[in-house]
Scaffold this active site. Structure first.
Site, PDB file in Angstrom:
ATOM      1  N   THR A 118       0.821  -1.212   0.000  1.00  0.00           N
ATOM      2  CA  THR A 118       0.000   0.000   0.000  1.00  0.00           C
ATOM      3  C   THR A 118       0.853   1.259   0.000  1.00  0.00           C
ATOM      4  OG1 THR A 118      -0.120   0.170   2.405  1.00  0.00           O
ATOM      5  CG2 THR A 118      -1.795  -1.182   1.320  1.00  0.00           C
ATOM      6  N   CYS A 119       0.213   2.361  -0.375  1.00  0.00           N
ATOM      7  CA  CYS A 119       0.852   3.683  -0.344  1.00  0.00           C
ATOM      8  C   CYS A 119       0.854   4.220   1.078  1.00  0.00           C
ATOM      9  CB  CYS A 119       0.097   4.643  -1.245  1.00  0.00           C
ATOM     10  SG  CYS A 119       0.419   4.375  -2.981  1.00  0.00           S
ATOM     11  N   ASP A 120       1.185   3.405   2.045  1.00  0.00           N
ATOM     12  CA  ASP A 120       1.223   3.849   3.425  1.00  0.00           C
ATOM     13  C   ASP A 120       2.592   3.504   3.974  1.00  0.00           C
ATOM     14  OD1 ASP A 120       0.978   3.937   6.325  1.00  0.00           O
ATOM     15  OD2 ASP A 120      -1.163   4.207   5.934  1.00  0.00           O
ATOM     16  N   ASN A 172      -6.516   1.467   0.276  1.00  0.00           N
ATOM     17  CA  ASN A 172      -5.843   1.662  -1.014  1.00  0.00           C
ATOM     18  C   ASN A 172      -6.577   0.948  -2.144  1.00  0.00           C
ATOM     19  OD1 ASN A 172      -2.313   2.300  -0.928  1.00  0.00           O
ATOM     20  ND2 ASN A 172      -3.813   2.928   0.568  1.00  0.00           N
TER      21      ASN A 172
END
Lengths: 384, 384
Positions: B331-333, B374
């Protein structure tokens, strides 16, 4: 900590809660606030394209509103791309901003018409060259994240020198090496954070130009904060600082720029209504209460992890005397504690069954929510 | 760290994966292993009633198997109670073990026939007296959790002296003060942890008896570990240690006992199949690789939080030379990193597209999984 003068719950949200009286914990998002935020970003940075970070809150109503206002969309997955397209965006208004993509997902995005992809490694550029030949790519550069309340670690991006190599390589692979991206860290309140990142970006532009490759775009990412308990600079102030840094580093040759607000677009537009399930102590002479809500870390408040984000909480008893308490969620998981090291002041009179409003919860709540942890339903949301 | 001699993926799971070739990350649970675990607990503690902690993995197939084997069920919510009943358990085999319950949920459980409730405060006893008059209650006592890999903090339970007061109060309210519970902490590998907790339990029994209230039950909770990378004591060894402590503290007057295995019942029965999405470095002279999988903290591996649980990971290249890497999710985390402080050794030859098997993932994965973070789907599960 001054919680007295903050009032993020809009009249429309209060009216909705009073009229509809939804059961269970739920998020209510006021689209008027999202619209105002969009306009504030456009006003503050009129020359930047706004790419809303869909992951912050992908509610269809929010995406439709933003698509109608002319927003573009920063997507983390094919599912998010499809949501943006369903909301009315054209593929040209979509960026596939995740640096970690399966090759078959790149191919699916390409088939949907998406033509702008993030990379931070040679390997990712190779996948894009195979699955989306000729596409535009931007390379993410590591920043230090200092000053962010939710710093980004080193997971995304590469050092600037490697970004030069990756962009040259992408060019050799037949891709359009289009620009550079960075992300100063979420909930960034240090205005000069963008200055050093833009200096790095400029250096990458210069080095690519020496090899005959003209970059066109700087993706300045997100990081725009929402107001939790402390005041944060306005979009206006961010805009001035960022424009100043662009002038300083790029002079009269300012490139196309992109911003990717997520939290800054929807954070303050949402309020979670929750209920006090239990107020108790661990021993007769305990110095503080434990207050248990019907929402916790696994029900949508994951960003209280390490007590990083401190949400404002309003109750009907806010005029009464306050005392700090440990605030926890309702699951049988001992990690489901929101604030303990830094206890949270709440009215002493707060009682089982009371409703509380957790403000500033429009971003990163519904989709972080667990599927069914402990049998509890995921967080419900109403977008009004 | 020796990963060589562990092989938790059963032939049935390997056969399923080879035959069905399910797309995307997924959990596969082998019911034969669950059945063996149940029998091992029953053999190790033949006089204890087994209450499976439904929250560990509420898959209907698992609940049906255990109901058929004669298991009872420890439930954290009304939804879990309904799942246990749907699986074939009678209400008399259900414990509502969450100490944090809404009064209307207590009433719903009571209406379903449930007659055993956890408390750890006067306030909770009052709710139960109103919503489930005459029900049996047990009071949870705080233990120190030392030696647990996933320690329980102070969220649940009260000090033993307060437990005495709560149980006397419950009796006065017309409830049946039935017993005491404790939980030594999840994934507990120190066998004598039960000894000090049982000493506390005995003291509560003695003090209640002085007031004419005869407690009947000790709920010894869970904490039984599953084997991740390190060897753990067998169910047999736990059984002996616990029976020894019961004899020591209760002599010839051993009360009814309950155990609540969750992780110990299903942890080693499940394997997650995942895929390598990217292998890259952050600079040309980086000392280590980053390996990105298509599953991470938000897709079901939440227990890697603070790198608490270290899962065994198998690849088809395990004979090759190994090197430590940072392991992260898709994920973009930036918080979606599994192992970084304590890097994970994986084959140097590991490559994009490779499948990996994450073993010991039968517990606390599917339901921890985020709804759609996401845009990624929650973890799929196959129970075979």
């Amino acid at each position: 900590m001054d919680q007295g003068n903050i009032a993020m719950t809009t009249a429309r949200i209060i009216d909705f809660l009073n009229t509809r009286r939804p059961e269970g914990p739920c998020l209510v998002v006021d689209l008027d606030v999202v619209r105002d935020n969009f306009k504030a970003f456009r006003h503050a940075l009129p020359d930047s394209a706004i790419y809303y970070a869909v992951k912050a809150n992908p509610a269809p109503e929010i995406l439709r509103l933003l698509a109608g206002l002319g927003s573009n969309f920063d997507c983390a997955s094919v599912a998010e791309i499809e949501m943006a397209l369903d909301a009315g965006a054209t593929p040209s208004r979509v960026s596939y901003g995740n640096t970690i993509k399966k090759e078959r997902d790149i191919a699916r995005a390409h088939a949907l018409g998406v033509n702008l992809f993030a990379v931070d490694s040679h390997e990712e550029a190779e996948k894009i060259a195979r699955a989306a030949p000729g596409a535009r790519v931007f390379c993410r550069v590591l920043t230090d994240g200092e000053g962010a309340e939710w710093p980004l670690s080193r997971k995304f991006g590469c050092v600037p020198q490697m970004a030069v190599d990756v962009l040259v390589y992408a060019h050799q692979l037949g891709l359009v090496s289009y620009g550079v991206s960075f992300h100063v860290g979420s909930q960034m309140t240090k205005l000069d954070a963008w200055d050093s990142a833009l200096a790095d970006a400029k250096r990458v532009f210069v080095q690519l130009a020496k090899q005959g490759i003209e970059l066109k775009m700087v993706n300045m990412g997100g990081g725009f904060p929402t107001k939790y308990l402390r005041d944060v600079p306005s979009a206006e102030a961010y805009g001035q600082a960022i424009f100043g840094a662009l002038k300083k580093h790029f002079g009269n040759n300012i490139p196309e720029t992109i911003i990717e607000p997520g939290r800054g677009m929807v954070g303050n537009a949402g309020v979670i209504k929750a209920e006090v399930v239990l107020v108790s102590k661990k021993s007769d002479n305990d110095n503080h209460r434990w207050v248990f809500l019907d929402i916790g870390k696994f029900g949508g408040l994951a960003e209280t992890m390490d007590e990083a984000i401190r949400y404002p909480i309003r109750t009907a008893r806010d005029g009464d005397a306050m005392e700090p308490c440990v605030l926890a969620g309702p699951t049988c998981d001992s990690a489901d504690v929101l604030y303990e090291k830094n206890m949270y002041p709440l009215p002493i009179s707060l009682t089982i069954g009371d409703e509380v409003l957790i403000e500033g919860t429009g971003a990163y709540t519904t989709t972080y929510s667990a599927v069914a942890f402990n049998g509890f339903e995921p967080l419900k949301a109403y977008v009004i």
